[in-house]
Design an enzyme around this catalytic site. Structure first.
Site, short mmCIF file in Angstrom:
data_model
loop_
_atom_site.label_atom_id
_atom_site.label_comp_id
_atom_site.label_asym_id
_atom_site.label_seq_id
_atom_site.Cartn_x
_atom_site.Cartn_y
_atom_site.Cartn_z
N HIS A 77 0.65 -1.28 0.09
CA HIS A 77 -0.03 0.07 -0.04
C HIS A 77 0.84 1.38 -0.09
O HIS A 77 0.63 2.08 -0.48
CB HIS A 77 -0.81 -0.13 1.15
CG HIS A 77 -2.01 -1.08 1.27
ND1 HIS A 77 -2.72 -1.55 2.21
CD2 HIS A 77 -2.19 -2.15 0.29
CE1 HIS A 77 -3.30 -2.59 2.35
NE2 HIS A 77 -3.25 -3.01 0.96
N HIS B 182 -9.27 -2.02 -5.13
CA HIS B 182 -8.18 -2.45 -4.22
C HIS B 182 -7.32 -3.43 -4.78
O HIS B 182 -5.83 -3.27 -4.78
CB HIS B 182 -8.64 -2.78 -2.84
CG HIS B 182 -7.47 -3.18 -2.05
ND1 HIS B 182 -6.97 -2.22 -1.38
CD2 HIS B 182 -6.93 -3.95 -1.59
CE1 HIS B 182 -6.06 -2.49 -0.60
NE2 HIS B 182 -5.72 -3.90 -0.80
N ASP C 53 -3.34 -2.71 -5.10
CA ASP C 53 -2.15 -3.75 -4.77
C ASP C 53 -1.35 -3.92 -5.96
O ASP C 53 -0.17 -4.03 -5.75
CB ASP C 53 -2.74 -4.97 -4.41
CG ASP C 53 -3.15 -5.04 -2.96
OD1 ASP C 53 -2.97 -4.23 -2.17
OD2 ASP C 53 -3.79 -5.99 -2.51
N HIS D 65 -0.66 -11.14 -5.19
CA HIS D 65 0.81 -10.65 -4.62
C HIS D 65 1.88 -11.89 -5.38
O HIS D 65 2.92 -11.16 -5.87
CB HIS D 65 0.99 -10.57 -3.26
CG HIS D 65 0.32 -9.72 -2.54
ND1 HIS D 65 0.03 -8.15 -3.05
CD2 HIS D 65 -0.70 -9.67 -1.51
CE1 HIS D 65 -0.74 -7.67 -2.22
NE2 HIS D 65 -1.33 -8.29 -1.35
#
Length: 307
Positions: free
Chosen positions: A78, A241, A245, A268
């Site tokens: 973030h 969001h 990311d 991720h």
């Protein structure tokens, strides 16, 4: 020339780690040109420096974690996203624990802190990674298939699809596309919060994750609905969001991308695989600078104006 940036003044805040649940003090300090973003574990007997690099990521369970031996800095995405969104190249990040504080679960607090510190240009050219040919990574099959791709584009744009098969998420947009030539990171991406499910909390906490998660720093859902009394900040906050990311994960390349990112159900781990795949295929990208703001793609001139 299009110049590198840092902050003018030191700025400090405190918070908790969303996974560790531990209190942490975060200090952001100006850095010299060509330093990059460097995290410092100042709580250890001897300070350990962890440069923000894709090749330094050692864990991607629910967060992007920089690792050097046994020393970790968790949940960097973030803050990295905010730095990418504001065009900041050089920064020292001091931490008194192993996790960047979650704040409100978005990048908005970091944007506020960085702007409060003052963003200044430096006497050095900003380097960009321009993608020359498509790079793609995939995993899974059928409905479980996930993929992420970088492709040539004169600017910076992202398109993302999600599929959580949850009524609260399915009632919102499952796809979003952002082109920073016309869209604003600060207005349209930065406030999108991380999200989670009540029925997963126990399992995550048994793995040492989500111990600091709450309605104050995440969108929380039961089997049917969002539990936060204030609802959603954007109609498509969930997918936005994921874009937030991805921007942070990709900024671990160390330089802003001149490219288009397209992904389906990526996270991720896959984002990090994509960044590493790009770095390894050296004929798929080049480093570029721009002699003037006017030469640079509109995506970088649109929001990186200094007051």
């Amino acid at each position: 020339m299009f110049r590198q940036r840092t902050i003018q003044n030191l700025v400090r805040t405190t918070g908790v780690g969303v996974h560790s649940g531990r209190r942490v003090e975060l200090t952001l300090r100006p850095a010299q040109p060509n330093t990059g973003i460097v995290f410092h574990r100042v709580d250890l007997p001897q300070v350990v420096d962890l440069p923000a690099q894709a090749t330094g990521v050692g864990d991607t369970r629910m967060a992007s974690v920089l690792q050097q031996g046994n020393v970790r800095v968790s949940t960097v995405e973030h803050l990295m996203s905010a730095l990418a969104g504001l065009g900041i190249d050089n920064l020292h990040v001091d931490l008194t624990a192993e996790e960047v504080p979650i704040m409100d679960g978005s990048a908005a607090t970091f944007v506020y802190l960085l702007r409060s510190a003052g963003i200044v240009e430096q006497n050095a050219p900003k380097h960009f990674i321009r993608v020359l040919k498509p790079i793609e990574v995939r995993e899974g099959e059928g409905r479980n298939e996930k993929w992420a791709r970088l492709e040539p584009h004169e600017g910076f744009a992202l398109a993302f699809s999600i599929d959580f098969r949850h009524p609260a998420i399915d009632s919102t947009a499952n796809f979003a596309e952002i082109d920073f030539a016309t869209h604003s990171y600060v207005r349209e991406i930065a406030r999108a919060r991380t999200f989670g499910f009540v029925n997963e909390v126990e399992a995550l906490r048994s793995m040492g994750l989500a111990r600091g998660g709450s309605l104050d720093n995440a969108i929380v859902m039961d089997e049917f609905r969002v539990l936060n009394s204030d609802g959603l900040r954007y109609d498509d906050e969930f997918v936005k969001h994921k874009i937030l990311d991805a921007i942070g994960d990709l900024y671990l390349l160390g330089k802003p991308l001149v490219a288009r990112y397209v992904a389906q159900k990526s996270g991720h781990a896959l984002n990090n695989q994509l960044a590493r795949a790009l770095l390894e295929q050296q004929d798929a990208w080049e480093l570029v600078t721009y002699e003037s703001q006017a030469e640079a793609p509109q995506a970088f001139r649109h929001e990186w104006k200094l007051a």
